[in-house]
Design an enzyme around this catalytic site. Structure first.
Site, PDB file in Angstrom:
ATOM      1  CE  LYS A 179      -3.160  -2.461  -0.560  1.00 60.14           C
ATOM      2  NZ  LYS A 179      -3.673  -2.437  -1.914  1.00 60.14           N
ATOM      3  N   GLY A 186       2.162   2.452  -3.041  1.00 59.57           N
ATOM      4  CA  GLY A 186       2.215   2.997  -4.400  1.00 59.57           C
ATOM      5  C   GLY A 186       2.795   2.012  -5.405  1.00 59.57           C
ATOM      6  CB  THR A 207      -0.942  -0.293  -8.254  1.00 53.66           C
ATOM      7  OG1 THR A 207      -1.235  -1.234  -7.217  1.00 53.66           O
ATOM      8  CG2 THR A 207      -1.775  -0.588  -9.479  1.00 53.66           C
ATOM      9  CD1 TRP A 208       1.554   5.967 -10.794  1.00 61.04           C
ATOM     10  CD2 TRP A 208       1.997   6.913  -8.801  1.00 61.04           C
ATOM     11  NE1 TRP A 208       1.781   7.304 -11.008  1.00 61.04           N
ATOM     12  CE2 TRP A 208       2.048   7.911  -9.806  1.00 61.04           C
ATOM     13  CE3 TRP A 208       2.238   7.278  -7.474  1.00 61.04           C
ATOM     14  CZ2 TRP A 208       2.340   9.239  -9.514  1.00 61.04           C
ATOM     15  CZ3 TRP A 208       2.523   8.612  -7.183  1.00 61.04           C
ATOM     16  CH2 TRP A 208       2.570   9.570  -8.196  1.00 61.04           C
ATOM     17  CG  HIS A 249       4.360  -6.254  -1.075  1.00 63.62           C
ATOM     18  ND1 HIS A 249       4.598  -4.968  -1.470  1.00 63.62           N
ATOM     19  CD2 HIS A 249       3.055  -6.503  -1.365  1.00 63.62           C
ATOM     20  CE1 HIS A 249       3.475  -4.457  -1.990  1.00 63.62           C
ATOM     21  NE2 HIS A 249       2.536  -5.367  -1.942  1.00 63.62           N
ATOM     22  CB  SER A 291      -3.638   2.649   1.840  1.00 63.51           C
ATOM     23  OG  SER A 291      -3.889   2.124   0.572  1.00 63.51           O
ATOM     24  CE  LYS A 350     -10.632  10.056   0.173  1.00 63.36           C
ATOM     25  NZ  LYS A 350     -10.587  10.827   1.429  1.00 63.36           N
TER      26      LYS A 350
HETATM   27  P1  PAP Z   1      -0.461  -3.134  -3.195  1.00 68.12           P
HETATM   28  O1  PAP Z   1       0.508  -3.199  -2.059  1.00 68.12           O
HETATM   29  O2  PAP Z   1      -1.701  -3.951  -2.952  1.00 68.12           O
HETATM   30  O3  PAP Z   1       0.162  -3.405  -4.514  1.00 68.12           O
HETATM   31  P2  PAP Z   1      -0.257  -0.325  -3.695  1.00 68.12           P
HETATM   32  O4  PAP Z   1      -0.443  -0.131  -5.138  1.00 68.12           O
HETATM   33  O5  PAP Z   1       1.140  -0.347  -3.162  1.00 68.12           O
HETATM   34  O6  PAP Z   1      -1.024  -1.618  -3.224  1.00 68.12           O
HETATM   35  O7  PAP Z   1      -0.995   0.840  -2.911  1.00 68.12           O
HETATM   36  C1  PAP Z   1      -2.283   1.248  -3.192  1.00 68.12           C
HETATM   37  C2  PAP Z   1      -2.301   2.750  -2.980  1.00 68.12           C
HETATM   38  O8  PAP Z   1      -1.724   3.406  -4.106  1.00 68.12           O
HETATM   39  C3  PAP Z   1      -3.718   3.288  -2.836  1.00 68.12           C
HETATM   40  O9  PAP Z   1      -3.634   4.394  -1.946  1.00 68.12           O
HETATM   41  P3  PAP Z   1      -4.859   4.969  -1.138  1.00 68.12           P
HETATM   42  O10 PAP Z   1      -5.593   3.802  -0.564  1.00 68.12           O
HETATM   43  O11 PAP Z   1      -4.274   5.851  -0.081  1.00 68.12           O
HETATM   44  O12 PAP Z   1      -5.665   5.739  -2.114  1.00 68.12           O
HETATM   45  C4  PAP Z   1      -4.017   3.693  -4.262  1.00 68.12           C
HETATM   46  O13 PAP Z   1      -5.080   4.624  -4.388  1.00 68.12           O
HETATM   47  C5  PAP Z   1      -2.682   4.303  -4.668  1.00 68.12           C
HETATM   48  N1  PAP Z   1      -2.526   4.342  -6.130  1.00 68.12           N
HETATM   49  C6  PAP Z   1      -2.835   3.382  -7.020  1.00 68.12           C
HETATM   50  N2  PAP Z   1      -2.589   3.800  -8.271  1.00 68.12           N
HETATM   51  C7  PAP Z   1      -2.117   5.061  -8.169  1.00 68.12           C
HETATM   52  C8  PAP Z   1      -1.698   6.027  -9.132  1.00 68.12           C
HETATM   53  N3  PAP Z   1      -1.732   5.770 -10.417  1.00 68.12           N
HETATM   54  N4  PAP Z   1      -1.265   7.216  -8.680  1.00 68.12           N
HETATM   55  C9  PAP Z   1      -1.207   7.481  -7.351  1.00 68.12           C
HETATM   56  N5  PAP Z   1      -1.612   6.609  -6.400  1.00 68.12           N
HETATM   57  C10 PAP Z   1      -2.061   5.404  -6.807  1.00 68.12           C
END
Ligand code: PAP
Length: 302
Positions: free
Chosen positions: A30, A32, A34-35, A96, A128, A264
């Site tokens: 959680k 970032g 995925t980004w 992870h 998150s 978000k």
């Molecule tokens: P994972 O560990 O399950 O892979 P991960 O992608 O690390 O999850 O984290 C998800 C967070 O990244 C979410 O944050 P939030 O719950 O505080 O909103 C998600 O919204 C955010 N996230 C996913 N894609 C993007 C993006 N393209 N830009 C910025 N934040 C993103």
């Protein structure tokens, strides 16, 4: 580490065969990931798949379908083949795992393999993770025929999640140890470990994508800069664009709806779920644990 993760970690240690060109994306959950998957995949494959292509893979595939987790892939494949062996180079592989648990073939000195780490404020990672866990538990309960379903799976409160997180009792926890493990390595071997911050990436996505490309040895050319390729990558990988891709609205991974990966995507959302007292307590735990390390979550650009 939850017990079901252990066979995957063991499998990765025993059977993963690295290549010098591999890029590993490491993170505490959680933070970032995925980004970072989307940005790395798009940056590395920009010649074959220009980011402005209306048929770009990310317009019909979730980033988790483009970049697989090392430990999960080995966990799902059991003792059978190594899914990564079939992938063409350059491979992008996520994990992870804390730095200390990475297979030696990845961390060995002189191995030349690059690791990109993304770090996030622990309070936002906690919130998150808590919201994601609730969604995941609800999905498991909804999909289960078991009469003994956990009755109150979705009543997991922020207070419960907070206490566990402060104790380091969460997936890959304690979060601050995870971060410091990679940060220390990035200081010792900056050519090997690139340390990025989620909050910095939100503030300056273009600058961070340039940094990422440079680290991976595929710096943007003057022509690409002039054509606005970096901005196109940032736009394609933005949460607003990815959220609205059909597969991310309606597709699923194992027990997880793809939409759960995009919430978000901001810094500081913890303040909508945690009290200032909780925040101050966690900040203090982290500050105490990090004393002497030289690392701080409050620092600006590294
Ligand atoms: P994972 O560990 O399950 O892979 P991960 O992608 O690390 O999850 O984290 C998800 C967070 O990244 C979410 O944050 P939030 O719950 O505080 O909103 C998600 O919204 C955010 N996230 C996913 N894609 C993007 C993006 N393209 N830009 C910025 N934040 C993103």
């Amino acid at each position: 580490m939850p017990e079901p993760f252990l066979p995957g970690i063991l499998g990765a240690h025993k059977r993963f065969e690295p290549r010098p060109s591999d890029v590993f994306l490491a993170s505490f959950p959680k933070s970032g990931t995925t980004w970072l998957m989307a940005l790395t995949f798009t940056t590395l494959n920009r010649t074959k798949h220009p980011p402005c292509d209306p048929d770009h893979p990310l317009r019909h595939r979730n980033p988790h379908d483009c970049v697989k987790f090392l430990e999960m892939a080995f966990s799902l494949s059991g003792d059978k083949g190594n899914v990564f062996a079939e992938l063409p180079s350059r491979r992008v592989i996520a994990t992870h795992m804390p730095y200390s648990l990475l297979p030696e073939c990845i961390t060995a000195k002189g191995s030349g393999r690059g690791i990109v780490y993304i770090c996030r404020d622990p309070k936002d990672a906690l919130v998150s993770m808590w919201l994601f866990t609730k969604k995941k538990m609800a999905a498991i309960v909804a999909g289960s025929n078991d009469e003994d379903k956990p009755p109150a799976a979705t009543s997991f409160t922020i207070e419960e999640a907070f206490e566990l997180f402060c104790d380091g009792r969460c997936i890959c926890g304690p979060q601050w140890h995870h971060v410091v493990g990679y940060w220390e390595e990035s200081r010792k071997r900056p050519e090997k470990v690139l340390f990025l911050r989620y909050e910095e990436m939100l503030r300056d996505p273009v600058g961070n994508v340039r940094k990422l490309a440079e680290f991976m040895g595929c710096t943007f050319s003057d022509e690409e800069e002039a054509a606005g390729v970096v901005e196109q990558i940032v736009e394609l990988c933005s949460i607003d664009v990815l959220k609205n891709v059909e597969v991310n609205k309606n597709g699923t991974q194992e027990f997880v709806k793809n939409e759960s990966f995009f919430r978000k995507g901001v810094a500081g959302d913890w303040s909508n779920h945690m009290t200032p007292v909780m925040a101050a307590r966690l900040d203090k735990i982290v500050e105490d644990a990090l004393q002497g390390s030289g690392f701080t979550f409050l620092a600006g650009p590294v």
